[in-house]
Design a protein around this motif. Structure first.
Motif, PDB file in Angstrom:
ATOM      1  N   PRO A   1       0.807  -1.172   0.135  1.00 33.77           N
ATOM      2  CA  PRO A   1       0.103  -0.115   0.022  1.00 33.77           C
ATOM      3  C   PRO A   1       0.892   1.311  -0.004  1.00 33.77           C
ATOM      4  CG  PRO A   1       0.168  -1.095   2.295  1.00 33.77           C
ATOM      5  CD  PRO A   1       0.481  -2.054   1.193  1.00 33.77           C
ATOM      6  N   TRP A   2       0.130   2.435  -0.476  1.00 30.86           N
ATOM      7  CA  TRP A   2       0.899   3.660  -0.510  1.00 30.86           C
ATOM      8  C   TRP A   2       1.441   4.191   0.822  1.00 30.86           C
ATOM      9  CZ3 TRP A   2       2.988   4.702  -4.966  1.00 30.86           C
ATOM     10  CH2 TRP A   2       2.216   4.446  -5.939  1.00 30.86           C
ATOM     11  N   TRP A   3       0.283   3.767   1.935  1.00 31.56           N
ATOM     12  CA  TRP A   3       1.018   4.364   2.984  1.00 31.56           C
ATOM     13  C   TRP A   3       1.938   3.687   3.795  1.00 31.56           C
ATOM     14  CZ3 TRP A   3       1.683   0.945   7.092  1.00 31.56           C
ATOM     15  CH2 TRP A   3       1.128  -0.352   7.071  1.00 31.56           C
ATOM     16  N   PHE A   4       2.509   2.325   3.275  1.00 33.57           N
ATOM     17  CA  PHE A   4       3.518   1.561   3.665  1.00 33.57           C
ATOM     18  C   PHE A   4       4.851   2.273   2.928  1.00 33.57           C
ATOM     19  CE2 PHE A   4       6.794  -1.689   2.567  1.00 33.57           C
ATOM     20  CZ  PHE A   4       7.159  -2.101   3.744  1.00 33.57           C
TER      21      PHE A   4
ATOM     22  N   SER B   1       6.175  -1.374  10.625  1.00 39.36           N
ATOM     23  CA  SER B   1       5.495  -1.323   9.280  1.00 39.36           C
ATOM     24  C   SER B   1       5.232  -2.685   8.508  1.00 39.36           C
ATOM     25  CB  SER B   1       6.093  -0.201   8.549  1.00 39.36           C
ATOM     26  OG  SER B   1       6.543   0.921   8.959  1.00 39.36           O
TER      27      SER B   1
ATOM     28  N   SER C   1       2.615  -4.868  10.293  1.00 45.35           N
ATOM     29  CA  SER C   1       1.264  -4.406  10.116  1.00 45.35           C
ATOM     30  C   SER C   1       0.709  -5.028   8.856  1.00 45.35           C
ATOM     31  CB  SER C   1       1.157  -2.907   9.802  1.00 45.35           C
ATOM     32  OG  SER C   1       1.917  -2.479   8.910  1.00 45.35           O
TER      33      SER C   1
ATOM     34  N   GLY D   1       5.174   5.299   2.057  1.00 39.93           N
ATOM     35  CA  GLY D   1       5.325   6.390   2.523  1.00 39.93           C
ATOM     36  C   GLY D   1       6.056   6.392   3.869  1.00 39.93           C
ATOM     37  N   SER D   2       5.502   5.505   4.428  1.00 37.63           N
ATOM     38  CA  SER D   2       6.405   5.357   5.874  1.00 37.63           C
ATOM     39  C   SER D   2       7.867   5.062   5.640  1.00 37.63           C
ATOM     40  CB  SER D   2       5.689   4.261   6.726  1.00 37.63           C
ATOM     41  OG  SER D   2       5.909   3.143   6.043  1.00 37.63           O
TER      42      SER D   2
ATOM     43  N   TYR E   1       9.752   5.695   3.003  1.00 37.09           N
ATOM     44  CA  TYR E   1      10.259   6.841   2.548  1.00 37.09           C
ATOM     45  C   TYR E   1      10.824   7.836   3.826  1.00 37.09           C
ATOM     46  CZ  TYR E   1      10.640  11.606   0.633  1.00 37.09           C
ATOM     47  OH  TYR E   1      10.803  13.030   0.482  1.00 37.09           O
TER      48      TYR E   1
END
Length: 801
Positions: free
Chosen positions: A90-93, A150, A153, A95-96, A98
């Motif tokens: 996912p994009w939130w992963f 991360s 999750s 982003g984290s 990064y």
């Protein structure tokens, strides 16, 4: 990007700076994209064994001013999004991850710049330790804690993800980042390599490539990476670390990493038939066990070479400075043997440095000076102390010259004696000038020393520049004490104004000026002198001088007044002991005046006379003069049979005053005085003038008794102690003591052990103390000398108030 301060870098050659920054950013973006794709080439199921983007970002941050770091962080965001992200993540992963990488890079770069002198050079064990602690341990561990959370999750195992993440970040900074430091950010300068060095590097590279190719040959499928062939490159890697230090070690690790990572990606050789997790773990352990020791060896060699070079450079710098010095410089071993002499020594002696070494210097010392000079030198070595020695040494032309040598001991940081370092200068010309000056002075003294008259020369302000022996004998002082003093200070105060007027008259006009004056002899008697003064013609640009010739005319003056003196003595002899008391009563303030004048003379000899203290001395002289007048009135009242009227007396202040009165006499006699009087001493009942006379008598007697005592053993101590209703005062000297047979007669009138004494002082002191209701006695001290004690009644009425 701009490189940090460095002696050479290919990036700084690009001009203008904007073009260099643009090209640097493009190179960084390309390198980061390749590193990101390469890091993703292992498996999406597990973390990469080397997270290569961390190394590229850290190097970019260290090479860029902090105010532009945000450009680099924003620049990698689209690269992360377009760089073939993990499938299904996912994009939130993303982003984290990064943000995690950005924080890790910024914090790491900031910490390395703060705690390392040069963050992209690992040339010392401290620098390597700080780098490994920050970039290999702390930051990867902190990043792994967040990164594993991360991954957890998404359903992955937290601790397995933590271990993979930690090792990936740590191995990247341990293996790849130093390679970028030494071969991208600041590569070796090819211009510094000599031809033999290039040949050696070429042979090393060929050997390293051949052994690497054999160790990672894909045809063979070894069961493990501990086979013998994997150790074949090790000698070449150690060779690189020893000979080329960190650049060689990082190059060797780079070649090893390329071969090992290629085999791991292809799944060949020892990496065949393994899971992705096994491939990652085997690769990490294989490189860790070879890169870490190799870097450690390289840094140790770097430190050793740097220390050796620094020591050699320091020694060469010292030798260069010593050879350029105008002085003769030498070094000696702990045994006193010569270890080094500079060029000035060799030019002076004509010897070679080899001939001078050891005990070679002995051959140039004059035979008459060798025993003394060598003895002083050996004693200084034994005592480990500085020394100064003057001896004649033979010059290259055979002439002996006077050489003054200074030496200081050398010690290591742990206190070990290393020998001596010293310097020497030629003193021959100075000694010759001093000898010529002494001959000139001797000729002048021959003319005046035989004179019985006093001969003095002085500057217009009265500063003495010469005095002959006759004047020194009169004053009973050494010539060295008198030179530099003011002539007027040596004249009694009563005659000082007349002398000042005569000197001024001599300076104003030609001719001679004559005057007579009464003087105080050093033994306390009074005398008369006649002086003739005239101005000497000085050379241009020099101060004019006055010459004075004086004669003692005391006998003539005494003859003129013999009748009056005889009648005066007859009258005083008629009244017995009271006459002596009168003499002491008047003599005491006169002695005080003389003592104060002598103290003022001593103070005026200093470069910066204390004017306030001189004013106090002049005030004391005036008070003592008034006291003499008061004493005469008091004697008259005693002769008229007036009653003794005791009053309250501050005994501590009285003792202090007597110390001031006798300070000049004590200083002249070289007798240190010390008082031990408590601050809370109560007042006593008595007459201050009488008590001062008693103290003066006892103190002067004590100083007289120490004429034969060595100066360093002399001391006069006055103490005062409360003893019930009485105060006991003692005066202790370190003289010859009192003979037992003299003790019963000590306080009798006209009894004295002095050749010039009257025998009245102690008798008068006993009478005065008896009048105060106290008693006085004497005893010999156990440590030598005598102690005189007397008691006085305490004024309880004043004490109660």
């Amino acid at each position: 990007m701009t490189s940090m301060s460095a002696p050479w870098s290919p990036w700084v050659a690009i001009r203008p700076p904007l073009v260099a920054a643009t090209l640097g950013f493009i190179a960084f973006a390309f390198a980061y994209l390749v590193a990101y794709r390469f890091g993703q080439s292992f498996s999406p199921a597990v973390s990469a064994p080397f997270w290569f983007p961390d190394s590229v970002l850290l190097c970019a941050l260290l090479s860029t001013p902090r105010r532009r770091w945000w450009l680099l962080l924003l620049g990698i965001l689209p690269l992360r999004l377009l760089g073939d992200p993990q499938a299904g993540a996912p994009w939130w992963f993303l982003g984290s991850v990064y943000l995690n990488d950005c924080a890790k890079g910024v914090i790491g770069a900031w910490l390395l710049q703060k705690f390392m002198r040069d963050p992209i050079r690992l040339s010392q064990m401290r620098e390597l330790g700080v780098y490994c602690l920050i970039a290999v341990v702390l930051l990867p561990a902190a990043s792994a804690l967040l990164g594993a959370a991360s991954r957890a999750s998404l359903g992955a195992s937290y601790w397995a993800s933590f271990e993979q993440w930690l090792l990936g970040d740590a191995m990247a900074n341990l293996v790849l980042t130093p390679i970028l430091f030494y071969w991208v950010l600041r590569p070796p300068n090819p211009a510094t390599f000599s031809t033999p060095r290039l040949i050696e590097a070429g042979l090393l590279a060929i050997g390293l490539l051949l052994t690497m190719a054999w160790a990672f040959e894909p045809i063979a499928i070894p069961s493990d990476m501990v086979e013998t062939r994997f150790y074949a490159p090790v000698p070449f890697m150690v060779w690189a670390a020893f000979r080329f230090r960190m650049p060689g070690a990082t190059a060797a690790v780079a070649v090893l990493t390329v071969f090992a990572v290629g085999a791991a990606i292809d799944g060949t050789g020892s990496f065949a038939a393994l899971t992705h997790a096994e491939v990652s773990s085997r690769l990490q352990h294989f490189l860790l066990l070879r890169a870490a020791p190799l870097f450690l060896v390289a840094v140790l060699v770097e430190e050793w070479v740097s220390a050796s070079s620094s020591l050699l450079e320091s020694e060469q710098r010292f030798r260069l400075m010593a050879d350029q010095s105008p002085m003769k410089i030498w070094l000696a071993s702990p045994e006193g043997r010569c270890e080094f002499v500079n060029r000035r020594w060799l030019e002076f002696t004509g010897l070679t440095r080899e001939e001078f070494m050891g005990d070679g210097w002995n051959r140039i010392v004059h035979p008459d000076d060798f025993g003394r000079s060598n003895g002083d030198y050996l004693r200084s070595i034994e005592a480990r102390e500085s020394f100064e020695n003057e001896a004649r040494l033979r010059r290259h032309d055979g002439e002996y010259r006077w050489i003054l040598s200074h030496g200081a001991p050398r010690f290591s940081p742990d206190g070990k004696f290393l020998g001596y370092v010293g310097s020497a200068i030629d003193m021959t010309e100075r000694r010759q000038q001093e000898a010529a000056l002494k001959r000139s002075e001797a000729r002048y003294r021959d003319v005046v020393e035989s004179q019985s008259s006093f001969v003095c020369r002085m500057l217009p302000d009265g500063t003495l520049t010469f005095v002959n022996s006759a004047y020194c004998r009169f004053l009973r002082r050494e010539r060295s004490e008198l030179l530099g003093q003011n002539f007027l200070d040596l004249v009694s105060p009563a005659a000082r104004e007349a002398a000042r007027r005569a000197l001024a008259q001599a300076l104003d006009g030609p001719g001679h000026v004559t005057w007579e004056c009464e003087v105080a002899n050093p033994d306390g008697t009074r005398g008369w002198q006649s002086w003739v003064c005239h101005t000497l013609d000085g050379v241009p640009d020099e101060a004019r001088e006055l010459q004075l010739i004086g004669a003692d005319v005391t006998d003539r003056k005494r003859a003129e007044e013999s009748g009056r003196q005889l009648a005066h003595a007859t009258r005083f002899a008629a009244v017995g002991e009271l006459t002596a008391m009168v003499a002491h009563e008047i003599n005491q303030p006169l002695c005080a005046i003389l003592s104060n004048a002598e103290a003022a003379e001593i103070l005026l000899r200093s470069d910066d006379p204390p004017l306030e203290e001189l004013r106090n001395i002049l005030a004391d002289i005036r008070k003592d003069d008034l006291r003499a007048d008061s004493a005469i009135r008091s004697i008259r009242s005693l002769l008229q049979r007036r009653e003794f009227e005791p009053r309250r007396v501050d005994l501590a202040g009285t003792i202090d005053h007597v110390f001031k009165l006798t300070a000049g006499d004590a200083l002249h006699r070289r007798v240190p005085m010390r008082r031990d009087v408590p601050a809370d001493l109560p007042p006593v009942i008595g007459d201050r003038s009488y008590l001062e006379q008693v103290l003066v008598i006892l103190m002067v007697n004590g100083m007289d008794s120490m004429k034969g005592t060595p100066e360093d053993a002399r001391e006069l101590v006055v103490t005062a102690r409360l003893d019930g209703a009485m105060v006991e005062v003692s005066v202790t000297d370190r003289g010859h003591g009192i003979a037992p047979e003299h003790m019963p007669q000590l306080f009798d009138s006209f009894f004295t052990t002095k050749s010039d004494g009257m025998g009245m002082g102690l008798s008068i002191a006993r009478s005065m103390i008896a009048a105060h209701g106290g008693r006085i006695w004497a005893e010999n001290s156990a440590s030598g000398g005598a102690t005189f004690r007397f008691t006085l009644r305490v004024d309880y009425a004043a004490s109660r108030h």
